[in-house]
Design a protein around this motif. Structure first.
Motif, short mmCIF file in Angstrom:
data_model
loop_
_atom_site.label_atom_id
_atom_site.label_comp_id
_atom_site.label_asym_id
_atom_site.label_seq_id
_atom_site.Cartn_x
_atom_site.Cartn_y
_atom_site.Cartn_z
N SER A 284 5.53 -39.60 -15.28
CA SER A 284 5.33 -40.62 -16.27
C SER A 284 6.72 -41.48 -16.64
N ARG B 108 9.64 -43.08 -18.35
CA ARG B 108 10.19 -42.98 -19.51
C ARG B 108 11.37 -43.74 -19.58
N THR C 104 13.26 -40.92 -24.00
CA THR C 104 12.17 -41.21 -24.79
C THR C 104 10.92 -40.35 -24.13
N LYS C 105 10.16 -40.01 -25.05
CA LYS C 105 8.53 -39.32 -24.67
C LYS C 105 7.55 -40.47 -24.54
N ASN C 106 7.78 -41.45 -25.36
CA ASN C 106 6.95 -42.70 -25.00
C ASN C 106 7.38 -43.66 -25.61
N LYS C 107 6.91 -44.98 -25.69
CA LYS C 107 7.55 -46.20 -26.11
C LYS C 107 7.27 -46.27 -27.64
N GLN D 41 10.05 -51.06 -25.07
CA GLN D 41 8.65 -51.52 -24.68
C GLN D 41 8.66 -52.40 -23.35
N SER E 220 9.05 -49.99 -20.43
CA SER E 220 7.77 -49.27 -20.31
C SER E 220 6.87 -50.31 -19.48
#
Length: 131
Positions: free
Chosen positions: A37, A39, A76-79, A99, A102
Motif C-alpha cells: 500500500s 502511504r 498515514t493510513k490513507n490520504k 493527496q 498518494s
C-alpha cells in the motif's frame, strides 16, 4: 448418455474444479500476503517562532508550537484520515500535498499556515506491506 458414463464425467469434472479451486486459493493467499500500500511518511523538520510578529500584531505573548517534536515521524493510513496524535490544524493545511503523494509525487516540504509559529514537514512516498 448412459448413466454410468454421465456419473464418471461428472466426478472427473468436479475433481478438476476442486483441484483448480484449491490451487487458486493458495495463489490468492500468497498474493494477499505480499500486498503493498502507498502511504505518506511525515517527518517534522523544523519549528519556528516569530516573537517580533507576536509583539507587533498580538498582545506580545506566545510560545513555540507544542504539538510536535523536531524529528517526529508519522505514517498515514490513507490520504483522508489524520494520523493519531497529529495536529488537526496542520493536517488540514498539508492534506492536499498528502493527496499528491498518494497520486505519485515522491516528496514535498510543506508547513502549516500558522504565521506566528509555523512547523515544517517533509512528506515522502513510502510503500508498506499490508496484511
Amino acid at each position: 448418455m448412459k448413466r454410468r458414463k454421465f456419473l464418471a464425467t461428472t466426478v472427473a469434472a468436479t475433481s478438476a474444479c476442486t483441484l483448480a479451486a484449491s490451487t487458486m486459493g493458495s495463489t490468492l493467499t500468497i498474493n494477499q500476503e505480499k500486498k503493498k500500500s502507498i502511504r505518506c511518511k511525515i517527518t517534522v523538520l523544523r519549528k519556528d517562532y516569530h516573537q517580533d510578529l507576536y509583539e507587533k500584531y498580538t498582545n506580545g505573548k506566545g510560545k513555540i508550537c507544542q504539538a510536535f517534536q523536531v524529528g517526529g515521524e508519522y505514517i498515514t493510513k490513507n490520504k483522508w484520515d489524520c494520523p493519531e496524535n497529529f495536529c488537526n490544524w496542520a493536517w488540514a493545511d498539508i492534506r492536499p500535498f498528502i493527496q499528491q503523494i498518494s497520486m505519485g509525487r515522491e516528496s514535498a516540504v510543506v508547513c502549516c499556515t500558522d504565521g506566528f509559529r509555523p512547523v515544517y514537514f517533509l512528506l515522502e512516498r513510502v510503500e508498506v506491506e499490508v496484511d
